[in-house]
Design a protein around this motif. Sequence first.
Motif, mmCIF file in Angstrom:
data_model
loop_
_atom_site.group_PDB
_atom_site.id
_atom_site.type_symbol
_atom_site.label_atom_id
_atom_site.label_comp_id
_atom_site.label_asym_id
_atom_site.label_seq_id
_atom_site.Cartn_x
_atom_site.Cartn_y
_atom_site.Cartn_z
ATOM 1 N N SER A 22 0.833 -1.199 0.000
ATOM 2 C CA SER A 22 0.000 0.000 0.000
ATOM 3 C C SER A 22 0.869 1.251 0.000
ATOM 4 C CB SER A 22 -0.927 -0.011 1.216
ATOM 5 O OG SER A 22 -1.584 1.216 1.357
ATOM 6 N N SER A 23 1.878 1.260 0.825
ATOM 7 C CA SER A 23 2.781 2.406 0.914
ATOM 8 C C SER A 23 3.521 2.633 -0.402
ATOM 9 C CB SER A 23 3.779 2.181 2.049
ATOM 10 O OG SER A 23 4.693 3.240 2.123
ATOM 11 N N LYS A 24 3.950 1.546 -1.049
ATOM 12 C CA LYS A 24 4.680 1.657 -2.315
ATOM 13 C C LYS A 24 3.792 2.112 -3.457
ATOM 14 C CE LYS A 24 7.863 -1.186 -3.520
ATOM 15 N NZ LYS A 24 8.966 -2.127 -3.711
ATOM 16 N N THR A 25 2.516 1.763 -3.411
ATOM 17 C CA THR A 25 1.612 2.053 -4.515
ATOM 18 C C THR A 25 0.747 3.288 -4.294
ATOM 19 O OG1 THR A 25 -0.126 0.651 -3.580
ATOM 20 C CG2 THR A 25 1.408 -0.391 -5.150
ATOM 21 N N LYS A 26 0.659 3.733 -3.049
ATOM 22 C CA LYS A 26 -0.252 4.816 -2.664
ATOM 23 C C LYS A 26 -1.722 4.412 -2.840
ATOM 24 C CE LYS A 26 3.241 7.567 -1.944
ATOM 25 N NZ LYS A 26 4.172 6.935 -1.079
ATOM 26 N N LEU A 27 -1.965 3.101 -2.877
ATOM 27 C CA LEU A 27 -3.326 2.553 -2.864
ATOM 28 C C LEU A 27 -3.603 2.117 -1.436
ATOM 29 C CD1 LEU A 27 -3.039 0.311 -6.059
ATOM 30 C CD2 LEU A 27 -4.216 2.515 -5.900
ATOM 31 N N SER A 28 -4.845 2.203 -1.001
ATOM 32 C CA SER A 28 -5.131 1.870 0.397
ATOM 33 C C SER A 28 -4.921 0.383 0.670
ATOM 34 C CB SER A 28 -6.556 2.267 0.769
ATOM 35 O OG SER A 28 -7.491 1.385 0.193
ATOM 36 N N ARG A 29 -4.583 0.067 1.910
ATOM 37 C CA ARG A 29 -4.405 -1.330 2.308
ATOM 38 C C ARG A 29 -5.705 -2.088 2.141
ATOM 39 N NH1 ARG A 29 -6.315 -5.019 5.054
ATOM 40 N NH2 ARG A 29 -7.401 -3.515 6.330
ATOM 41 N N SER A 46 -4.538 0.704 -11.941
ATOM 42 C CA SER A 46 -4.145 0.133 -10.647
ATOM 43 C C SER A 46 -3.230 -1.073 -10.837
ATOM 44 C CB SER A 46 -5.370 -0.266 -9.830
ATOM 45 O OG SER A 46 -6.102 0.870 -9.450
ATOM 46 N N ILE A 49 0.230 0.174 -11.569
ATOM 47 C CA ILE A 49 0.858 0.699 -10.349
ATOM 48 C C ILE A 49 1.370 -0.448 -9.483
ATOM 49 C CG2 ILE A 49 0.361 1.882 -8.169
ATOM 50 C CD1 ILE A 49 -1.573 3.685 -9.832
ATOM 51 N N ALA A 53 5.282 -1.532 -8.608
ATOM 52 C CA ALA A 53 5.740 -1.643 -7.218
ATOM 53 C C ALA A 53 6.391 -3.003 -6.954
ATOM 54 C CB ALA A 53 4.575 -1.421 -6.261
#
Length: 67
Positions: A22-29, A46, A49, A53
Amino acid sequence: MNIGKAISTHRKEWGLTQVELSSKTKLSRTYISDVENGRYSPSLKSLKIIADALELTLSELLEGVVE
């Protein structure tokens, strides 16, 4: 294998948690969890992305995926 399982498998091969991906992709966990568990179908954006990652091409990420 479905796309969620493929993402989960590759994520675990890198030794990443969902939080780290999530941190690497900026997508929520929660989004990553929902995709991995088949509750959401990710967009192509997505998927790109996530593949980036995981240092994979889209082809590598989708290899063996059957929906």
